[in-house]
Design a protein around this motif. Structure first.
Motif, short mmCIF file in Angstrom:
data_model
loop_
_atom_site.label_atom_id
_atom_site.label_comp_id
_atom_site.label_asym_id
_atom_site.label_seq_id
_atom_site.Cartn_x
_atom_site.Cartn_y
_atom_site.Cartn_z
N THR A 258 4.75 -39.48 -64.07
CA THR A 258 5.19 -38.71 -62.91
C THR A 258 6.06 -37.66 -63.66
O THR A 258 6.00 -36.46 -63.37
CB THR A 258 6.35 -39.37 -61.94
N ASP A 259 7.09 -38.24 -64.62
CA ASP A 259 7.73 -37.07 -65.55
C ASP A 259 6.73 -36.30 -66.32
O ASP A 259 7.02 -35.04 -66.58
CB ASP A 259 8.52 -37.86 -66.59
N HIS A 260 5.78 -36.83 -66.75
CA HIS A 260 4.70 -35.72 -67.70
C HIS A 260 4.11 -35.03 -66.71
O HIS A 260 4.06 -33.75 -67.18
CB HIS A 260 3.66 -36.85 -68.22
N LEU A 261 3.67 -35.21 -65.52
CA LEU A 261 3.16 -34.43 -64.93
C LEU A 261 4.14 -33.30 -64.29
O LEU A 261 3.77 -31.86 -64.37
CB LEU A 261 2.82 -34.91 -63.41
N VAL A 262 5.55 -33.69 -64.06
CA VAL A 262 6.47 -32.47 -63.67
C VAL A 262 6.60 -31.54 -65.00
O VAL A 262 6.60 -30.37 -64.61
CB VAL A 262 7.77 -33.16 -63.41
N SER A 263 6.58 -31.96 -66.02
CA SER A 263 6.92 -31.31 -67.22
C SER A 263 5.54 -30.37 -67.53
O SER A 263 5.91 -29.35 -67.78
CB SER A 263 6.85 -32.07 -68.45
N ARG A 264 4.40 -30.79 -67.08
CA ARG A 264 3.44 -29.92 -67.30
C ARG A 264 3.20 -28.90 -66.20
O ARG A 264 2.96 -27.71 -66.37
CB ARG A 264 1.94 -30.65 -67.12
N LEU A 265 3.71 -29.18 -65.08
CA LEU A 265 3.79 -28.31 -63.95
C LEU A 265 4.78 -27.05 -64.30
O LEU A 265 4.55 -25.98 -64.11
CB LEU A 265 4.17 -28.99 -62.41
#
Length: 408
Positions: free
Chosen positions: A4-11
């Motif tokens: 989830t954190d990785h997805l937020v960072s990429r977004l």
């Protein structure tokens, strides 16, 4: 780091890249606006109050006057004359005497002759006493008037240009007074400019409203064909359109020739080089700026509203005034705002079809820039005009609301 954190960072990273791309796309436009509009505008505003000609050209004289700090009704003592002599010698060597003489002449007519005569002769005098020398060169140096003018210009920043633009002046004694009656022109010109702009705005609204109403209630195909005729003037030069009105309205022009042929007049009517010609030509040129916003708003008004009012017992006039017209106010407001602001700055049309008493403030701004070379006064006039437009816009936003305005 979980998924989830990785997805937020990429977004967030993708969002930052999107913002950077958007900024990169608008950067050329921003640079263009800054170079072509903001910098010239800033220069104009700066010239309206920044005037270093005298302080930089006569630094010793200005310092000596400040050190003396005597009454403005008195002639300065010998040290001030000595400082003036030193400044004039240096100014003649650096070819700065003429600009200073011109600047003084803007404030006090005749000062250029007094100043330049002294500047040319001061080089032949090696030493003092300087006060008798200057008084012998020109008796005006023995009067406080020329010294009061120099003292009024002792600072690099002042309000003298704005005072002159409002038909005021700072006298040699330091007091602010009205210009002589034969030199009070700018306030009347500002009022004339506003009067012409209001007249043209009302004329455009009176002519543009029925045209827009007709276009809005025709079939799309017919309306589009007629709309091309409304846009057709934009395809020709403003100068060409204005010159065409000269041909139409002159004494031997189309209008006078037709009226004479019909026997309605015996002598040509004065239709040009007066206020009538200015209003007619400006109304024709600015009429599309009224029609287009009105047409856009009228097309969005459902016809069922008026039919509903009629079905509830309202007569056609009441239905139009109380139902249809209020919904047209955004278009009316937009058209009026556009035409009025554009009219305030008109230059070519009044210059070509107007008389000597019909020129607007833009003509005098151009005259001070090109012929008189009084850039400070031209900048002050432009700054006052800009301030008036911004004040009008602020008042308009407060009363009507800019968000309610529709330009098409």
């Amino acid at each position: 780091m979980n998924s989830t954190d990785h997805l937020v960072s990429r977004l967030r990273k993708a969002e930052r890249k999107g913002h950077l791309r958007a900024y990169a796309l608008i950067a050329p436009l921003f640079i263009f606006v800054a170079l072509s509009f903001l910098l010239p505008l800033g220069s104009v505003l700066l010239n309206s109050f920044y005037d270093p000609v005298i302080p930089e050209g006569l630094p010793r004289t200005v310092a000596a006057l400040e050190q003396w700090n005597g009454s403005r009704i008195l002639v300065p003592p010998e040290p001030v004359f000595e400082a003036l002599a030193q400044d004039l010698k240096l100014a003649m060597d650096n070819e700065k005497a003429s600009p200073m003489a011109t600047r003084l002449n803007f404030e006090e007519t005749g000062s250029r002759t007094i100043f330049m005569r002294a500047a040319r002769k001061v080089g032949a005098q090696e030493s003092g006493p300087w006060k008798p020398f200057f008084e012998q060169v020109d008796p005006a140096w023995a009067q406080p008037a020329i010294w009061g003018t120099i003292r009024n210009l002792h600072s690099s920043t002042h309000t003298l240009f704005f005072l002159q633009a409002l038909d005021l002046r700072r006298q040699s004694n330091g007091e602010v007074a009205q210009q002589p009656e034969d030199q009070r022109i700018y306030v009347d010109i500002f009022l004339r400019t506003v009067g012409v702009a209001l007249t043209v705005t009302l004329a455009c609204l009176c002519l543009g409203f029925p045209i827009a109403y007709l276009l809005a209630h025709l079939k799309d195909k017919t309306a589009n064909m007629l709309l091309i005729l409304v846009l057709l003037p934009f395809w020709t030069s403003l100068l060409v359109r204005t010159t065409a009105w000269v041909v139409v309205l002159q004494k031997e022009g189309v209008v006078n020739s037709l009226l004479t042929a019909l026997g309605l007049i015996s002598e040509p009517l004065p239709l040009i080089f007066n206020r009538f010609g200015v209003v007619v030509a400006m109304t024709h040129i600015l009429l599309p700026f009224t029609i287009l916003p009105l047409y856009s708003v009228m097309r969005s008004i459902p016809p069922s509203f008026v039919r509903a009012a009629r079905s509830l017992g309202a007569d056609p006039f009441t239905a139009f005034v109380r139902v249809y017209l209020p919904q047209c106010l955004p278009g009316i407001s937009a058209g009026a705002l556009l035409v009025f602001i554009l009219s305030l700055g008109y230059y070519i049309t009044p210059a070509l079809v107007g008389g000597a008493t019909d020129q607007m403030i833009s003509y005098f701004i151009a005259d001070n820039l090109g012929r008189s070379l009084n850039w400070g006064l031209a900048s002050a006039l432009a700054a006052i005009l800009l301030t008036a437009v911004l004040a009008l816009y602020a008042a308009y936003d407060r009363v009507v609301g800019v968000t309610n305005v529709r330009f098409g």
